[in-house]
Motif scaffolding. Sequence first.
Motif, PDB file in Angstrom:
ATOM      1  N   GLN A 170     -14.895  -4.495   4.764  1.00 11.92           N
ATOM      2  CA  GLN A 170     -14.885  -3.075   4.881  1.00 11.92           C
ATOM      3  C   GLN A 170     -14.066  -2.598   3.887  1.00 11.92           C
ATOM      4  OE1 GLN A 170     -16.865  -0.389   7.224  1.00 11.92           O
ATOM      5  NE2 GLN A 170     -17.036   0.020   5.045  1.00 11.92           N
ATOM      6  N   ALA A 171     -12.515  -2.031   3.329  1.00 15.67           N
ATOM      7  CA  ALA A 171     -11.931  -1.442   2.997  1.00 15.67           C
ATOM      8  C   ALA A 171     -12.343  -2.136   1.072  1.00 15.67           C
ATOM      9  CB  ALA A 171     -10.542  -2.650   2.560  1.00 15.67           C
ATOM     10  N   ALA A 172     -13.244  -3.095   0.462  1.00 14.42           N
ATOM     11  CA  ALA A 172     -13.429  -3.661  -0.465  1.00 14.42           C
ATOM     12  C   ALA A 172     -14.829  -2.758  -0.811  1.00 14.42           C
ATOM     13  CB  ALA A 172     -14.185  -4.799  -0.758  1.00 14.42           C
ATOM     14  N   ILE A 173     -15.918  -2.128   0.560  1.00 13.67           N
ATOM     15  CA  ILE A 173     -17.276  -1.382   0.333  1.00 13.67           C
ATOM     16  C   ILE A 173     -16.373   0.246   0.170  1.00 13.67           C
ATOM     17  CG2 ILE A 173     -18.820  -0.479   1.934  1.00 13.67           C
ATOM     18  CD1 ILE A 173     -19.675  -3.032   3.018  1.00 13.67           C
ATOM     19  N   TRP A 174     -15.317   0.569   0.868  1.00 16.47           N
ATOM     20  CA  TRP A 174     -15.026   1.848   0.516  1.00 16.47           C
ATOM     21  C   TRP A 174     -14.156   1.924  -1.074  1.00 16.47           C
ATOM     22  CZ3 TRP A 174     -12.649   1.363   6.770  1.00 16.47           C
ATOM     23  CH2 TRP A 174     -13.162   2.039   6.920  1.00 16.47           C
ATOM     24  N   HIS A 175     -13.875   1.186  -1.487  1.00 14.62           N
ATOM     25  CA  HIS A 175     -13.085   0.753  -2.397  1.00 14.62           C
ATOM     26  C   HIS A 175     -13.957   1.473  -4.117  1.00 14.62           C
ATOM     27  CE1 HIS A 175     -10.906  -0.252  -5.941  1.00 14.62           C
ATOM     28  NE2 HIS A 175     -12.130  -0.640  -6.808  1.00 14.62           N
ATOM     29  N   PHE A 176     -15.732   0.573  -4.068  1.00 13.65           N
ATOM     30  CA  PHE A 176     -16.289   1.085  -4.538  1.00 13.65           C
ATOM     31  C   PHE A 176     -16.769   2.263  -3.957  1.00 13.65           C
ATOM     32  CE2 PHE A 176     -16.417  -3.297  -4.825  1.00 13.65           C
ATOM     33  CZ  PHE A 176     -16.145  -3.221  -6.613  1.00 13.65           C
ATOM     34  N   SER A 177     -17.764   2.657  -2.644  1.00 13.02           N
ATOM     35  CA  SER A 177     -17.958   4.138  -1.994  1.00 13.02           C
ATOM     36  C   SER A 177     -16.834   5.156  -2.314  1.00 13.02           C
ATOM     37  CB  SER A 177     -18.621   3.695  -0.518  1.00 13.02           C
ATOM     38  OG  SER A 177     -17.844   3.475   0.176  1.00 13.02           O
ATOM     39  N   ASN A 178     -15.602   4.774  -1.972  1.00 14.73           N
ATOM     40  CA  ASN A 178     -15.283   5.936  -1.604  1.00 14.73           C
ATOM     41  C   ASN A 178     -13.879   5.949  -2.838  1.00 14.73           C
ATOM     42  OD1 ASN A 178     -16.076   6.003   1.364  1.00 14.73           O
ATOM     43  ND2 ASN A 178     -15.986   8.134   0.996  1.00 14.73           N
ATOM     44  N   GLY A 179     -13.560   5.585  -3.408  1.00 11.53           N
ATOM     45  CA  GLY A 179     -12.058   5.441  -4.385  1.00 11.53           C
ATOM     46  C   GLY A 179     -11.276   4.746  -3.503  1.00 11.53           C
ATOM     47  N   ALA A 180     -11.147   4.003  -2.520  1.00 14.11           N
ATOM     48  CA  ALA A 180      -9.946   3.675  -1.333  1.00 14.11           C
ATOM     49  C   ALA A 180      -9.344   3.088  -2.177  1.00 14.11           C
ATOM     50  CB  ALA A 180     -11.124   3.910   0.101  1.00 14.11           C
ATOM     51  N   GLN A 181      -8.234   2.022  -2.083  1.00 15.96           N
ATOM     52  CA  GLN A 181      -7.469   1.635  -2.466  1.00 15.96           C
ATOM     53  C   GLN A 181      -6.433   0.775  -1.334  1.00 15.96           C
ATOM     54  OE1 GLN A 181      -4.741   2.173  -5.929  1.00 15.96           O
ATOM     55  NE2 GLN A 181      -6.384   2.246  -7.007  1.00 15.96           N
ATOM     56  N   LEU A 182      -6.701  -0.253  -1.513  1.00 16.77           N
ATOM     57  CA  LEU A 182      -5.751  -1.078  -0.633  1.00 16.77           C
ATOM     58  C   LEU A 182      -4.398  -1.854  -0.608  1.00 16.77           C
ATOM     59  CD1 LEU A 182      -5.813  -2.180   2.278  1.00 16.77           C
ATOM     60  CD2 LEU A 182      -6.567  -4.699   1.644  1.00 16.77           C
ATOM     61  N   PRO A 183      -2.996  -0.828  -1.138  1.00 19.60           N
ATOM     62  CA  PRO A 183      -1.764  -1.525  -0.882  1.00 19.60           C
ATOM     63  C   PRO A 183      -1.609  -2.863  -1.040  1.00 19.60           C
ATOM     64  CG  PRO A 183      -2.165   0.885  -0.902  1.00 19.60           C
ATOM     65  CD  PRO A 183      -3.026   0.193  -0.077  1.00 19.60           C
ATOM     66  N   GLY A 184      -1.101  -3.367  -1.255  1.00 14.38           N
ATOM     67  CA  GLY A 184      -0.094  -4.754  -0.874  1.00 14.38           C
ATOM     68  C   GLY A 184       0.696  -4.590   0.811  1.00 14.38           C
ATOM     69  N   GLN A 185       1.166  -2.999   0.600  1.00 14.76           N
ATOM     70  CA  GLN A 185       2.294  -2.491   1.886  1.00 14.76           C
ATOM     71  C   GLN A 185       1.744  -1.407   1.913  1.00 14.76           C
ATOM     72  OE1 GLN A 185       5.924  -1.565  -0.018  1.00 14.76           O
ATOM     73  NE2 GLN A 185       5.228  -0.125  -1.616  1.00 14.76           N
ATOM     74  N   ASP A 186       2.000  -0.974   3.602  1.00 17.51           N
ATOM     75  CA  ASP A 186       1.190   0.389   4.116  1.00 17.51           C
ATOM     76  C   ASP A 186       2.046   1.201   4.024  1.00 17.51           C
ATOM     77  OD1 ASP A 186       3.527   0.795   5.565  1.00 17.51           O
ATOM     78  OD2 ASP A 186       2.463  -1.544   7.682  1.00 17.51           O
ATOM     79  N   LYS A 187       1.568   2.583   5.025  1.00 15.79           N
ATOM     80  CA  LYS A 187       2.357   3.284   4.453  1.00 15.79           C
ATOM     81  C   LYS A 187       3.188   3.914   4.718  1.00 15.79           C
ATOM     82  CE  LYS A 187       2.658   8.740   6.423  1.00 15.79           C
ATOM     83  NZ  LYS A 187       1.078   9.433   6.806  1.00 15.79           N
ATOM     84  N   GLN A 188       4.411   3.043   5.919  1.00 10.84           N
ATOM     85  CA  GLN A 188       5.676   2.887   6.127  1.00 10.84           C
ATOM     86  C   GLN A 188       6.727   1.878   4.942  1.00 10.84           C
ATOM     87  OE1 GLN A 188       6.402   2.278  10.432  1.00 10.84           O
ATOM     88  NE2 GLN A 188       8.736   1.761   9.922  1.00 10.84           N
ATOM     89  N   GLY A 189       5.649   1.290   3.873  1.00 10.71           N
ATOM     90  CA  GLY A 189       6.562   0.528   3.381  1.00 10.71           C
ATOM     91  C   GLY A 189       6.264  -1.203   3.719  1.00 10.71           C
ATOM     92  N   ASP A 190       6.301  -1.583   5.079  1.00 12.47           N
ATOM     93  CA  ASP A 190       5.541  -2.598   5.174  1.00 12.47           C
ATOM     94  C   ASP A 190       5.150  -3.663   5.137  1.00 12.47           C
ATOM     95  OD1 ASP A 190       7.888  -2.299   6.877  1.00 12.47           O
ATOM     96  OD2 ASP A 190       6.926  -1.555   8.506  1.00 12.47           O
TER      97      ASP A 190
END
Length: 493
Positions: free
Chosen positions: A159-179
């Motif tokens: 799902q994240a890969a689909i949103w990457h192409f449809s909405n320009g989203a990126q899945l970083p190696g760490q989350d918002k809190q830095g974990d």
Amino acid sequence: MFRTQRGISRAGSAVAVAGATVAALLLTPGSAIADIGMTAKYDGSVDGTKGSVWLKVPDENNPGKFTWRHPVTNLKKLKADGGLIKVYCIDLATSIKASSEYREGSWSDSWLNDSEKTRKINWVLNNSYPKIDNLNALATTAGIDAGKLDIPEAVAATQAAIWHFSNGAQLPGQDKQGDKQVAEIVKLYKFLTGSKNTGVQEPKPALTLDPDSAQGVPGDTPIGPLKIETNATGKVDVKVDGKTPEGVSLVGKDGKPVADAKNGTELYAKVPAGTEAGKLSVTAQTETAISIGRVFIGKNRKDTQTLISAGATSVKATAKGSFTWAPQPKPVPGADSKIDCAQGGLEVTLTNSGDAPADFQVGGTKVTVPAESSKKHLVKVGEDQDYTVKVTGPEGFEKTFEGKLDCETPPPVVEEPVPSPNAPEEPLEEEPTPSTTPTPSAPAPSPSPSGPELAETGGSDSSTGLIAGIAGALLLAGGGAVFLSRRRGARQS
């Protein structure tokens, strides 16, 4: 670290997602009585697929910037006649709302259009779960150790890969809190969005007639064709709806009655000279599976997320079409439309297969089409604006096109430092309004030792101010009251 169903998210427990069913939609945006194609009812999420991811998404209000999103990820399903269609979301900016209505559409009919991005999304669907249901094989392909990828993680990465192409989203190696985010999700996401993704072309529809209507005049030349397009390898049943006008017959390209129709078969109406003006309606039906990569679009593109198929059981697919004719010399009007993102509007194609000129009114503008000709007329529409364009013409012709212009795609993501603090998961489906009236027989919930779970309540610790006020009053009342309060607190802890 955010685990899926193997572990517990730091953001708190998952939000319950309410399922919904919807009525099937028969009209396509851009056509008043267009090909029905495949219709389906939204049927909630597939059990055992729920997870979540942290994404960086372009901020529409601040070009070049991004915002953090924490959406729930799960494989969803549509209920069609005879079976189920598994689907992924393809528009992170829009939620799925109750009472949504869905129909099968083409890529060019969706907000993404037929583009390299859509082909890359189709590659993701054809190279991940559930098309690849052997998780060990999928893990090995993505560089993950066998046995370390579960279904919710595979769904989250897909799902994240689909949103990457449809909405320009990126899945970083760490989350918002830095974990660190789940390593298996990140690895599979990188594989699906990496250099091996060369794209997959648009698949055939379940069943459609292209075009869905044809006009002509009685005589030696048959009227048509309506061409059957389907992914089915078997027979397509074609029948005439209602009573066939006297002397009129449904035939194939060879002029003979249609038998054993299939993908590519052309349908014609044979109408003898001198036949009075009339119409012949037909229905085509077959059993097939919805191809991976077919989009499902909400009614008039309004208020609900576009979905894309990831696999299906066998379903019954139906398509309708019609032939109309009128004696000479008369105009025989017709109209169709499509969204033209390049010109920023709705392109209406007016046809006249008769032997007399046809005067049309398109949204109040007069357009004359000569005999046996066609003409295009552009109706300007603003981005994200709903439109209703009424077309009228001779012989009582009338057709209305409705929809929404949605052509723009989000700007690219710009990397920024990871902010904090954390935030709860975002369900991408409407939640039912919770009741505020307590059930008399149900005991009050016990307070959580770590505070409220924001993902469930959507609120904050609103009782803190009240407790502080009570404590102040007790202090003013004297030490004895404070001591009594402490003793009661000790017994309750």
